[in-house]
Design a protein around this motif. Structure first.
Motif, PDB file in Angstrom:
ATOM      1  N   LEU A 152       0.827  -1.203   0.000  1.00 27.45           N
ATOM      2  CA  LEU A 152       0.000   0.000   0.000  1.00 27.45           C
ATOM      3  C   LEU A 152       0.861   1.252   0.000  1.00 27.45           C
ATOM      4  O   LEU A 152       2.043   1.204   0.307  1.00 27.45           O
ATOM      5  CB  LEU A 152      -0.935  -0.001   1.217  1.00 27.45           C
ATOM      6  N   ASP A 153       0.263   2.380  -0.330  1.00 26.74           N
ATOM      7  CA  ASP A 153       0.967   3.656  -0.385  1.00 26.74           C
ATOM      8  C   ASP A 153      -0.016   4.757  -0.014  1.00 26.74           C
ATOM      9  O   ASP A 153      -1.181   4.699  -0.388  1.00 26.74           O
ATOM     10  CB  ASP A 153       1.504   3.884  -1.803  1.00 26.74           C
ATOM     11  N   THR A 154       0.455   5.759   0.707  1.00 23.89           N
ATOM     12  CA  THR A 154      -0.424   6.868   1.084  1.00 23.89           C
ATOM     13  C   THR A 154      -0.563   7.899  -0.027  1.00 23.89           C
ATOM     14  O   THR A 154      -1.316   8.855   0.118  1.00 23.89           O
ATOM     15  CB  THR A 154       0.091   7.563   2.361  1.00 23.89           C
ATOM     16  N   ASN A 155       0.142   7.730  -1.145  1.00 26.16           N
ATOM     17  CA  ASN A 155       0.057   8.684  -2.252  1.00 26.16           C
ATOM     18  C   ASN A 155      -0.926   8.273  -3.345  1.00 26.16           C
ATOM     19  O   ASN A 155      -1.282   9.085  -4.193  1.00 26.16           O
ATOM     20  CB  ASN A 155       1.439   8.892  -2.880  1.00 26.16           C
ATOM     21  N   PHE A 156      -1.334   7.029  -3.364  1.00 23.06           N
ATOM     22  CA  PHE A 156      -2.281   6.576  -4.391  1.00 23.06           C
ATOM     23  C   PHE A 156      -3.009   5.324  -3.918  1.00 23.06           C
ATOM     24  O   PHE A 156      -2.572   4.655  -2.986  1.00 23.06           O
ATOM     25  CB  PHE A 156      -1.591   6.323  -5.736  1.00 23.06           C
ATOM     26  N   SER A 157      -4.128   5.009  -4.585  1.00 23.24           N
ATOM     27  CA  SER A 157      -4.910   3.833  -4.207  1.00 23.24           C
ATOM     28  C   SER A 157      -4.334   2.577  -4.856  1.00 23.24           C
ATOM     29  O   SER A 157      -3.626   2.642  -5.856  1.00 23.24           O
ATOM     30  CB  SER A 157      -6.373   4.012  -4.606  1.00 23.24           C
ATOM     31  N   PHE A 158      -4.634   1.444  -4.267  1.00 26.25           N
ATOM     32  CA  PHE A 158      -4.132   0.146  -4.708  1.00 26.25           C
ATOM     33  C   PHE A 158      -5.307  -0.696  -5.203  1.00 26.25           C
ATOM     34  O   PHE A 158      -6.045  -1.259  -4.410  1.00 26.25           O
ATOM     35  CB  PHE A 158      -3.426  -0.536  -3.535  1.00 26.25           C
ATOM     36  N   PRO A 159      -5.516  -0.757  -6.525  1.00 29.00           N
ATOM     37  CA  PRO A 159      -6.655  -1.519  -7.043  1.00 29.00           C
ATOM     38  C   PRO A 159      -6.457  -3.024  -6.862  1.00 29.00           C
ATOM     39  O   PRO A 159      -5.367  -3.538  -7.057  1.00 29.00           O
ATOM     40  CB  PRO A 159      -6.709  -1.144  -8.525  1.00 29.00           C
ATOM     41  N   GLN A 160      -7.537  -3.684  -6.465  1.00 25.69           N
ATOM     42  CA  GLN A 160      -7.515  -5.126  -6.245  1.00 25.69           C
ATOM     43  C   GLN A 160      -8.796  -5.757  -6.764  1.00 25.69           C
ATOM     44  O   GLN A 160      -9.851  -5.116  -6.780  1.00 25.69           O
ATOM     45  CB  GLN A 160      -7.415  -5.438  -4.750  1.00 25.69           C
ATOM     46  N   GLN A 161      -8.699  -7.010  -7.148  1.00 26.63           N
ATOM     47  CA  GLN A 161      -9.869  -7.794  -7.522  1.00 26.63           C
ATOM     48  C   GLN A 161      -9.887  -9.026  -6.634  1.00 26.63           C
ATOM     49  O   GLN A 161      -8.910  -9.772  -6.573  1.00 26.63           O
ATOM     50  CB  GLN A 161      -9.804  -8.214  -8.983  1.00 26.63           C
ATOM     51  N   PHE A 162     -10.999  -9.245  -5.927  1.00 29.83           N
ATOM     52  CA  PHE A 162     -11.155 -10.405  -5.057  1.00 29.83           C
ATOM     53  C   PHE A 162     -12.284 -11.265  -5.605  1.00 29.83           C
ATOM     54  O   PHE A 162     -13.352 -10.756  -5.942  1.00 29.83           O
ATOM     55  CB  PHE A 162     -11.479  -9.969  -3.631  1.00 29.83           C
ATOM     56  N   THR A 163     -12.048 -12.562  -5.684  1.00 31.78           N
ATOM     57  CA  THR A 163     -13.041 -13.480  -6.238  1.00 31.78           C
ATOM     58  C   THR A 163     -13.322 -14.607  -5.250  1.00 31.78           C
ATOM     59  O   THR A 163     -12.407 -15.118  -4.610  1.00 31.78           O
ATOM     60  CB  THR A 163     -12.539 -14.076  -7.570  1.00 31.78           C
ATOM     61  N   PHE A 164     -14.590 -14.972  -5.155  1.00 32.38           N
ATOM     62  CA  PHE A 164     -15.035 -16.060  -4.291  1.00 32.38           C
ATOM     63  C   PHE A 164     -16.030 -16.892  -5.083  1.00 32.38           C
ATOM     64  O   PHE A 164     -16.955 -16.352  -5.684  1.00 32.38           O
ATOM     65  CB  PHE A 164     -15.686 -15.496  -3.023  1.00 32.38           C
ATOM     66  N   ILE A 165     -15.835 -18.216  -5.117  1.00 34.38           N
ATOM     67  CA  ILE A 165     -16.728 -19.112  -5.839  1.00 34.38           C
ATOM     68  C   ILE A 165     -17.343 -20.079  -4.835  1.00 34.38           C
ATOM     69  O   ILE A 165     -16.633 -20.646  -3.993  1.00 34.38           O
ATOM     70  CB  ILE A 165     -15.983 -19.872  -6.948  1.00 34.38           C
ATOM     71  N   TYR A 166     -18.669 -20.262  -4.922  1.00 35.79           N
ATOM     72  CA  TYR A 166     -19.324 -21.191  -4.013  1.00 35.79           C
ATOM     73  C   TYR A 166     -20.522 -21.838  -4.703  1.00 35.79           C
ATOM     74  O   TYR A 166     -21.029 -21.334  -5.702  1.00 35.79           O
ATOM     75  CB  TYR A 166     -19.764 -20.483  -2.722  1.00 35.79           C
ATOM     76  N   THR A 167     -20.956 -22.965  -4.160  1.00 37.00           N
ATOM     77  CA  THR A 167     -22.145 -23.667  -4.640  1.00 37.00           C
ATOM     78  C   THR A 167     -23.241 -23.482  -3.610  1.00 37.00           C
ATOM     79  O   THR A 167     -23.053 -23.760  -2.423  1.00 37.00           O
ATOM     80  CB  THR A 167     -21.855 -25.169  -4.827  1.00 37.00           C
ATOM     81  N   SER A 168     -24.391 -23.020  -4.078  1.00 38.50           N
ATOM     82  CA  SER A 168     -25.516 -22.769  -3.185  1.00 38.50           C
ATOM     83  C   SER A 168     -26.109 -24.089  -2.694  1.00 38.50           C
ATOM     84  O   SER A 168     -26.342 -24.999  -3.471  1.00 38.50           O
ATOM     85  CB  SER A 168     -26.588 -21.962  -3.914  1.00 38.50           C
ATOM     86  N   ALA A 169     -26.366 -24.158  -1.397  1.00 37.32           N
ATOM     87  CA  ALA A 169     -26.957 -25.359  -0.806  1.00 37.32           C
ATOM     88  C   ALA A 169     -28.474 -25.243  -0.682  1.00 37.32           C
ATOM     89  O   ALA A 169     -29.149 -26.229  -0.403  1.00 37.32           O
ATOM     90  CB  ALA A 169     -26.354 -25.610   0.570  1.00 37.32           C
ATOM     91  N   ALA A 170     -29.000 -24.036  -0.885  1.00 37.55           N
ATOM     92  CA  ALA A 170     -30.443 -23.825  -0.748  1.00 37.55           C
ATOM     93  C   ALA A 170     -30.880 -22.717  -1.691  1.00 37.55           C
ATOM     94  O   ALA A 170     -30.059 -21.934  -2.166  1.00 37.55           O
ATOM     95  CB  ALA A 170     -30.779 -23.450   0.695  1.00 37.55           C
ATOM     96  N   SER A 171     -32.174 -22.660  -1.953  1.00 37.74           N
ATOM     97  CA  SER A 171     -32.729 -21.595  -2.789  1.00 37.74           C
ATOM     98  C   SER A 171     -33.324 -20.511  -1.902  1.00 37.74           C
ATOM     99  O   SER A 171     -33.838 -20.801  -0.821  1.00 37.74           O
ATOM    100  CB  SER A 171     -33.829 -22.155  -3.707  1.00 37.74           C
ATOM    101  N   GLY A 172     -33.251 -19.275  -2.359  1.00 37.64           N
ATOM    102  CA  GLY A 172     -33.849 -18.177  -1.614  1.00 37.64           C
ATOM    103  C   GLY A 172     -33.051 -16.902  -1.760  1.00 37.64           C
ATOM    104  O   GLY A 172     -31.970 -16.876  -2.361  1.00 37.64           O
ATOM    105  N   SER A 173     -33.574 -15.841  -1.185  1.00 39.13           N
ATOM    106  CA  SER A 173     -32.930 -14.539  -1.250  1.00 39.13           C
ATOM    107  C   SER A 173     -31.707 -14.504  -0.338  1.00 39.13           C
ATOM    108  O   SER A 173     -31.753 -14.998   0.795  1.00 39.13           O
ATOM    109  CB  SER A 173     -33.920 -13.450  -0.836  1.00 39.13           C
ATOM    110  N   VAL A 174     -30.620 -13.943  -0.843  1.00 34.68           N
ATOM    111  CA  VAL A 174     -29.391 -13.849  -0.062  1.00 34.68           C
ATOM    112  C   VAL A 174     -28.729 -12.501  -0.359  1.00 34.68           C
ATOM    113  O   VAL A 174     -28.829 -11.987  -1.470  1.00 34.68           O
ATOM    114  CB  VAL A 174     -28.435 -15.027  -0.365  1.00 34.68           C
ATOM    115  N   THR A 175     -28.077 -11.940   0.643  1.00 33.46           N
ATOM    116  CA  THR A 175     -27.381 -10.664   0.493  1.00 33.46           C
ATOM    117  C   THR A 175     -25.898 -10.864   0.752  1.00 33.46           C
ATOM    118  O   THR A 175     -25.506 -11.457   1.756  1.00 33.46           O
ATOM    119  CB  THR A 175     -27.936  -9.608   1.472  1.00 33.46           C
ATOM    120  N   PHE A 176     -25.091 -10.379  -0.181  1.00 35.54           N
ATOM    121  CA  PHE A 176     -23.645 -10.349  -0.013  1.00 35.54           C
ATOM    122  C   PHE A 176     -23.226  -8.900   0.187  1.00 35.54           C
ATOM    123  O   PHE A 176     -23.797  -7.991  -0.431  1.00 35.54           O
ATOM    124  CB  PHE A 176     -22.923 -10.929  -1.235  1.00 35.54           C
TER     125      PHE A 176
END
Length: 156
Positions: free
Chosen positions: A99-123
């Protein structure tokens, strides 16, 4: 891991085979506003990236968060979390060495999962300073936006 479907001997694509194909993007959010933590900065704080959708049991989802970390209160490590409802499903610690205090540090985070149930969910996501009680940001503006995307990538 599932094998590729090669059962097309009659050259008829069945509805079951069609239902196994990816559905694509089921939700996306783009933010052009900066999020800065407030005291106590070492406590996980909702960064504003939130998506709600209806998941289907047995479907595989890819969740991707594009962020721009910026330790505006001074150089230090940061923590980024992905929550499913109120439960942390993934935690990423970002070392101060990148990290640096002079500029932002772009990142991409990925998470893969298999749903065990059906229904509304919030991430949603949270950020916080790792140990120093100073402000950290998930920076965004019209050029360097933050983005949150959920994709259906097939079934089991």
């Amino acid at each position: 891991m599932a094998s590729p479907n090669t059962a097309f001997s009659t050259q008829v694509l069945t509805s079951a085979q069609m239902n196994n194909l990816p559905f694509g993007v089921v939700g996306t959010q783009t933010l052009t506003s900066n999020f800065a933590t407030s005291a106590p900065n070492t406590t996980a704080q909702a960064s504003g990236m939130t998506l709600t959708f209806t998941e289907v049991s047995g479907r595989i989802y890819r969740i991707t968060a594009y962020t721009n970390f910026y330790p505006s209160g001074g150089l230090q490590a940061m923590t980024f979390r992905l929550l499913r409802g109120a439960v942390q499903v993934r935690k990423f610690d970002i070392a101060s060495a990148v990290l640096d205090t002079n500029f932002s540090f772009p990142q991409q985070f990925t998470f893969i999962y298999t749903s065990a149930a059906s229904g509304s969910v919030t991430f949603s996501t949270t950020i916080n300073a790792y140990s120093n009680n100073t402000v950290v940001n998930d920076y965004a503006d019209a050029t360097y936006f933050r983005q949150f995307t959920i994709e259906d990538i097939g079934s089991t």
